[in-house]
Enzyme design. Structure first.
Site, PDB file in Angstrom:
ATOM      1  N   GLU A  98      -3.281  -1.729 -14.470  1.00 29.96           N
ATOM      2  CA  GLU A  98      -4.602  -1.179 -14.140  1.00 29.96           C
ATOM      3  C   GLU A  98      -4.581   0.336 -14.210  1.00 29.96           C
ATOM      4  OE1 GLU A  98      -6.330  -2.306 -10.363  1.00 29.96           O
ATOM      5  OE2 GLU A  98      -5.615  -4.351 -10.649  1.00 29.96           O
ATOM      6  N   CYS A 111      -6.244   7.717 -12.927  1.00 28.72           N
ATOM      7  CA  CYS A 111      -5.158   7.225 -12.078  1.00 28.72           C
ATOM      8  C   CYS A 111      -4.398   6.185 -12.891  1.00 28.72           C
ATOM      9  CB  CYS A 111      -5.752   6.597 -10.807  1.00 28.72           C
ATOM     10  SG  CYS A 111      -4.536   5.752  -9.797  1.00 28.72           S
ATOM     11  N   CYS A 122       5.123  -2.684   0.379  1.00 30.48           N
ATOM     12  CA  CYS A 122       4.234  -2.214   1.454  1.00 30.48           C
ATOM     13  C   CYS A 122       3.285  -3.342   1.878  1.00 30.48           C
ATOM     14  CB  CYS A 122       3.437  -0.994   1.001  1.00 30.48           C
ATOM     15  SG  CYS A 122       4.499   0.416   0.634  1.00 30.48           S
ATOM     16  N   CYS A 125      -0.487  -3.580   0.541  1.00 32.50           N
ATOM     17  CA  CYS A 125      -0.736  -3.280  -0.873  1.00 32.50           C
ATOM     18  C   CYS A 125      -0.691  -4.525  -1.753  1.00 32.50           C
ATOM     19  CB  CYS A 125       0.291  -2.267  -1.350  1.00 32.50           C
ATOM     20  SG  CYS A 125       0.079  -1.805  -3.070  1.00 32.50           S
TER      21      CYS A 125
HETATM   22  N1  SAH Z   1       4.062   3.818  -4.819  1.00 31.31           N
HETATM   23  C1  SAH Z   1       3.345   5.049  -4.685  1.00 31.31           C
HETATM   24  C2  SAH Z   1       2.090   5.137  -5.531  1.00 31.31           C
HETATM   25  C3  SAH Z   1       1.204   3.945  -5.633  1.00 31.31           C
HETATM   26  S1  SAH Z   1       0.222   3.497  -4.258  1.00 31.31           S
HETATM   27  C4  SAH Z   1       3.037   5.317  -3.227  1.00 31.31           C
HETATM   28  O1  SAH Z   1       3.394   4.507  -2.390  1.00 31.31           O
HETATM   29  O2  SAH Z   1       2.525   6.386  -2.915  1.00 31.31           O
HETATM   30  C5  SAH Z   1      -0.994   4.764  -4.120  1.00 31.31           C
HETATM   31  C6  SAH Z   1      -1.523   4.949  -2.706  1.00 31.31           C
HETATM   32  O3  SAH Z   1      -2.405   3.871  -2.348  1.00 31.31           O
HETATM   33  C7  SAH Z   1      -0.430   4.981  -1.650  1.00 31.31           C
HETATM   34  O4  SAH Z   1      -0.720   5.961  -0.695  1.00 31.31           O
HETATM   35  C8  SAH Z   1      -0.549   3.594  -1.054  1.00 31.31           C
HETATM   36  O5  SAH Z   1       0.055   3.521   0.205  1.00 31.31           O
HETATM   37  C9  SAH Z   1      -2.059   3.393  -1.066  1.00 31.31           C
HETATM   38  N2  SAH Z   1      -2.488   2.011  -0.918  1.00 31.31           N
HETATM   39  C10 SAH Z   1      -1.957   0.890  -1.409  1.00 31.31           C
HETATM   40  N3  SAH Z   1      -2.653  -0.187  -1.044  1.00 31.31           N
HETATM   41  C11 SAH Z   1      -3.683   0.256  -0.304  1.00 31.31           C
HETATM   42  C12 SAH Z   1      -4.766  -0.367   0.379  1.00 31.31           C
HETATM   43  N4  SAH Z   1      -4.919  -1.691   0.370  1.00 31.31           N
HETATM   44  N5  SAH Z   1      -5.621   0.433   1.043  1.00 31.31           N
HETATM   45  C13 SAH Z   1      -5.486   1.784   1.056  1.00 31.31           C
HETATM   46  N6  SAH Z   1      -4.491   2.420   0.450  1.00 31.31           N
HETATM   47  C14 SAH Z   1      -3.602   1.674  -0.230  1.00 31.31           C
END
Ligand code: SAH
Length: 349
Positions: A98, A111, A122, A125
């Site tokens: 994506e 992005c 995480c 996520c």
């Molecule tokens: N792996 C990297 C980049 C990808 S995630 C990182 O962890 O920073 C990009 C951002 O989106 C990160 O801050 C992540 O924690 C956030 N993110 C992921 N899933 C999310 C969600 N469901 N709601 C809000 N932020 C989210």
């Protein structure tokens, strides 16, 4: 790891210098390197056949010798609210990634994803639910930007590596990608207009600092104590918040670039005034900026967004404490849920 890396030379991942050597190796004239490079990285050619000022025989030869990566649009969703476009691209091996195109006053931002899936785990996520399939090549990171430029017909001025994947878990390819993206013979995007977001791989953050690039480093912090952070992010079992803060200070020391802290507000988990106070304590000595993200709930998990009031109170508290803070505008909130969900939906079909 599956993929096609190693089969043929991936020509779009070569720097101009490497391409010159490659032309020499195959007995082509050195000036062909620059022509090829411009076709790939400025004119955004989708294949050798478009490179009309190269002799046909050379184009055929290149096509036989080199892998020319490309992405194919599988889906596109456009927001009726703000024009944000979310693209689902298919790579040459069938993998799906994506990318998102956002229009801001100061320019267009893309992005991109850095991996197919993610292994960081995480809890909130969607991108990590099926684990990591493979890392992206430098060319495949560029391809997302090139394809979006061609599809929208508009110049991209900012790039954020915040899509699926952990960019610092694909470190060598990320560095190469950044070199190509910001190269004056390519799209020539200013390093200052590039942000790389990490969940906090401390040794890599330090290595990135040593490269002294002028890019912005964003750290996904999301919690103020190790105990809380471990509940949201498995990587917190490996590196403590104290180590993260030291790495951030080191990044600033080496690059002079202000750190961005991302903080996803999860209802009842990390959004109290006490959390805001603890956050202030942690970061107040750093030259930084906080980006609050109302968490985007995913159906596989029970996390909920903080109440509007709690979000405002959290922001106020930080501001009163002298912290520079913004709430991330929820771009394209009508087109789908969280990051990684478009891809999951497609895979389930
Ligand atoms: N792996 C990297 C980049 C990808 S995630 C990182 O962890 O920073 C990009 C951002 O989106 C990160 O801050 C992540 O924690 C956030 N993110 C992921 N899933 C999310 C969600 N469901 N709601 C809000 N932020 C989210």
């Amino acid at each position: 790891m599956k993929g096609y890396k190693g089969r043929m030379v991936d020509i779009k991942s070569l720097t101009l210098e490497e391409l010159k050597k490659e032309m020499e190796r195959i007995g082509e004239k050195p000036f062909r390197a620059k022509q090829l490079y411009q076709w790939m990285h400025q004119k955004l050619a989708r294949g050798f056949d478009e490179m009309t000022n190269l002799p046909a025989a050379m184009r055929d030869r290149c096509a036989a010798l080199y892998e020319y990566t490309a992405v194919k649009q599988v889906r596109m969703q456009e927001s009726a609210i703000d024009g944000t476009k979310k693209f689902l691209f298919e790579l040459r091996d069938g993998s799906l990634v994506e990318s998102v195109w956002m229009k801001y006053k100061h320019g267009n931002s893309v992005c991109i994803s850095s991996q197919v899936g993610c292994r960081m785990g995480c809890a909130f996520c969607a991108s990590t639910l099926d684990g990591l399939e493979r890392s992206l090549l430098p060319s495949e990171m560029l391809d997302q930007i090139y394809a979006i430029t061609l599809l929208t017909g508009e110049r991209v001025s900012n790039v954020v590596v915040m899509g699926t994947g952990e960019p610092l878990d694909n470190f060598e390819n990320l560095l190469k990608f950044l070199e190509l993206l910001t190269d004056e013979n390519g799209l020539h995007i200013s390093q200052r207009n590039v942000t790389v977001s990490t969940c906090g791989l401390v040794p890599r953050m330090r290595e990135l600092a040593d490269n002294k690039l002028q890019i912005t480093l964003a750290l996904s912090l999301h919690a103020t104590t190790d105990e809380k952070r471990r509940k949201l992010m498995p990587i917190a079992n490996k590196y403590s918040i104290a180590e993260l803060m030291e790495a951030c200070a080191y990044y600033f020391e080496k690059t002079g670039r202000r750190i961005t802290f991302e903080y996803a507000l999860v209802g009842g988990v990390n959004d109290t005034k006490e959390d805001a106070r603890e956050l202030t304590e942690l970061i107040r000595s750093l030259n930084c900026h906080v980006n609050l993200i109302p968490v985007n709930p995913i159906k596989e998990r029970s996390f909920v967004q903080s109440e509007g009031e709690a979000i405002a109170a959290f922001k106020n508290k930080l501001e009163k404490n002298g912290i520079n803070v913004t709430i991330r505008r929820e771009m394209g909130r009508d087109i789908d849920g969280a990051c990684g969900q478009l891809r999951r939906r497609q895979k389930a079909l």
